[in-house]
Design a protein around this motif. Sequence first.
Motif, PDB file in Angstrom:
ATOM      1  N   MET A   1       0.833  -1.198   0.000  1.00  0.00           N
ATOM      2  CA  MET A   1       0.000   0.000   0.000  1.00  0.00           C
ATOM      3  C   MET A   1       0.867   1.248   0.000  1.00  0.00           C
ATOM      4  O   MET A   1       0.614   2.190  -0.763  1.00  0.00           O
ATOM      5  N   SER A   2       1.897   1.272   0.818  1.00  0.00           N
ATOM      6  CA  SER A   2       2.795   2.427   0.893  1.00  0.00           C
ATOM      7  C   SER A   2       3.536   2.647  -0.420  1.00  0.00           C
ATOM      8  O   SER A   2       3.683   3.780  -0.880  1.00  0.00           O
ATOM      9  N   ARG A   3       4.005   1.564  -1.039  1.00  0.00           N
ATOM     10  CA  ARG A   3       4.700   1.690  -2.334  1.00  0.00           C
ATOM     11  C   ARG A   3       3.759   2.226  -3.405  1.00  0.00           C
ATOM     12  O   ARG A   3       4.122   3.105  -4.186  1.00  0.00           O
ATOM     13  N   ALA A   4       2.546   1.695  -3.435  1.00  0.00           N
ATOM     14  CA  ALA A   4       1.572   2.127  -4.439  1.00  0.00           C
ATOM     15  C   ALA A   4       1.217   3.600  -4.250  1.00  0.00           C
ATOM     16  O   ALA A   4       1.188   4.372  -5.217  1.00  0.00           O
ATOM     17  N   MET A   5       0.970   4.002  -3.010  1.00  0.00           N
ATOM     18  CA  MET A   5       0.621   5.397  -2.742  1.00  0.00           C
ATOM     19  C   MET A   5       1.798   6.310  -3.064  1.00  0.00           C
ATOM     20  O   MET A   5       1.623   7.394  -3.635  1.00  0.00           O
ATOM     21  N   GLY A   6       3.003   5.872  -2.739  1.00  0.00           N
ATOM     22  CA  GLY A   6       4.202   6.647  -3.065  1.00  0.00           C
ATOM     23  C   GLY A   6       4.338   6.865  -4.566  1.00  0.00           C
ATOM     24  O   GLY A   6       4.695   7.961  -5.020  1.00  0.00           O
ATOM     25  N   LEU A   7       4.050   5.835  -5.344  1.00  0.00           N
ATOM     26  CA  LEU A   7       4.115   5.945  -6.799  1.00  0.00           C
ATOM     27  C   LEU A   7       3.069   6.925  -7.321  1.00  0.00           C
ATOM     28  O   LEU A   7       3.358   7.755  -8.182  1.00  0.00           O
ATOM     29  N   LEU A   8       1.852   6.860  -6.786  1.00  0.00           N
ATOM     30  CA  LEU A   8       0.793   7.781  -7.210  1.00  0.00           C
ATOM     31  C   LEU A   8       1.139   9.228  -6.868  1.00  0.00           C
ATOM     32  O   LEU A   8       0.893  10.140  -7.664  1.00  0.00           O
ATOM     33  N   VAL A   9       1.744   9.437  -5.707  1.00  0.00           N
ATOM     34  CA  VAL A   9       2.172  10.783  -5.305  1.00  0.00           C
ATOM     35  C   VAL A   9       3.324  11.245  -6.202  1.00  0.00           C
ATOM     36  O   VAL A   9       3.340  12.374  -6.682  1.00  0.00           O
ATOM     37  N   GLU A  10       4.292  10.354  -6.446  1.00  0.00           N
ATOM     38  CA  GLU A  10       5.434  10.684  -7.299  1.00  0.00           C
ATOM     39  C   GLU A  10       4.997  11.098  -8.706  1.00  0.00           C
ATOM     40  O   GLU A  10       5.548  12.023  -9.291  1.00  0.00           O
ATOM     41  N   ARG A  11       3.997  10.429  -9.236  1.00  0.00           N
ATOM     42  CA  ARG A  11       3.498  10.730 -10.587  1.00  0.00           C
ATOM     43  C   ARG A  11       2.606  11.970 -10.614  1.00  0.00           C
ATOM     44  O   ARG A  11       2.277  12.472 -11.662  1.00  0.00           O
ATOM     45  N   GLY A  12       2.204  12.457  -9.429  1.00  0.00           N
ATOM     46  CA  GLY A  12       1.384  13.666  -9.366  1.00  0.00           C
ATOM     47  C   GLY A  12      -0.106  13.420  -9.511  1.00  0.00           C
ATOM     48  O   GLY A  12      -0.884  14.364  -9.600  1.00  0.00           O
ATOM     49  N   ILE A  13      -0.524  12.177  -9.510  1.00  0.00           N
ATOM     50  CA  ILE A  13      -1.940  11.850  -9.627  1.00  0.00           C
ATOM     51  C   ILE A  13      -2.632  12.072  -8.288  1.00  0.00           C
ATOM     52  O   ILE A  13      -3.790  12.465  -8.234  1.00  0.00           O
ATOM     53  N   VAL A  14      -1.904  11.805  -7.211  1.00  0.00           N
ATOM     54  CA  VAL A  14      -2.421  11.978  -5.857  1.00  0.00           C
ATOM     55  C   VAL A  14      -1.578  13.039  -5.164  1.00  0.00           C
ATOM     56  O   VAL A  14      -0.358  13.077  -5.321  1.00  0.00           O
ATOM     57  N   ILE A  15      -2.243  13.894  -4.408  1.00  0.00           N
ATOM     58  CA  ILE A  15      -1.568  14.942  -3.650  1.00  0.00           C
ATOM     59  C   ILE A  15      -1.666  14.571  -2.175  1.00  0.00           C
ATOM     60  O   ILE A  15      -2.752  14.287  -1.666  1.00  0.00           O
ATOM     61  N   ARG A  16      -0.499  14.554  -1.523  1.00  0.00           N
ATOM     62  CA  ARG A  16      -0.442  14.198  -0.097  1.00  0.00           C
ATOM     63  C   ARG A  16      -0.168  15.468   0.695  1.00  0.00           C
ATOM     64  O   ARG A  16       0.694  16.255   0.334  1.00  0.00           O
TER      65      ARG A  16
END
Length: 133
Positions: free
Chosen positions: A57-72
């Motif tokens: 879950m952490s890796r997946a969320m990190g990837l989404l944040v890195e790509r800019g799709i998700v904002i943390r």
Amino acid sequence: MSLINTTDLLGMLHQLRLTPTAIDVLSVMAKYQDTGGEVGMKQAEIDEILGVGQASMSRAMGLLVERGIVIRSGGGRGHRYALNPAVAGYESQTELEKSMTQQLAVGGPPPIKVPGYTKRPPKPGKGGLHAVA
């Protein structure tokens, strides 16, 4: 409630090179988002739905944040998540336009980062097409 989007994110998923788990996480976030992309769930709550485990879950969320799709936002265990305003859902065209106008006033929504090729793509005409029976 049915939300409308500014872009066709599904059409570009293959270009973002997301893992299957990241795609699943994004799907859950899109389903449970509030209008404008706010997601009122923690990683653990998303993991309860998917059952992938904390590390995945952490890796997946990190990837989404890195790509800019998700904002943390927030720090420590208090992270809050939202979908990028460019891919978030809105209740109406008017609401979408208002949000985009606000985003443009501050420089636009954060960019979605598409990774480049790590090696050159194949040359046209090389290899040809093969029939699959």
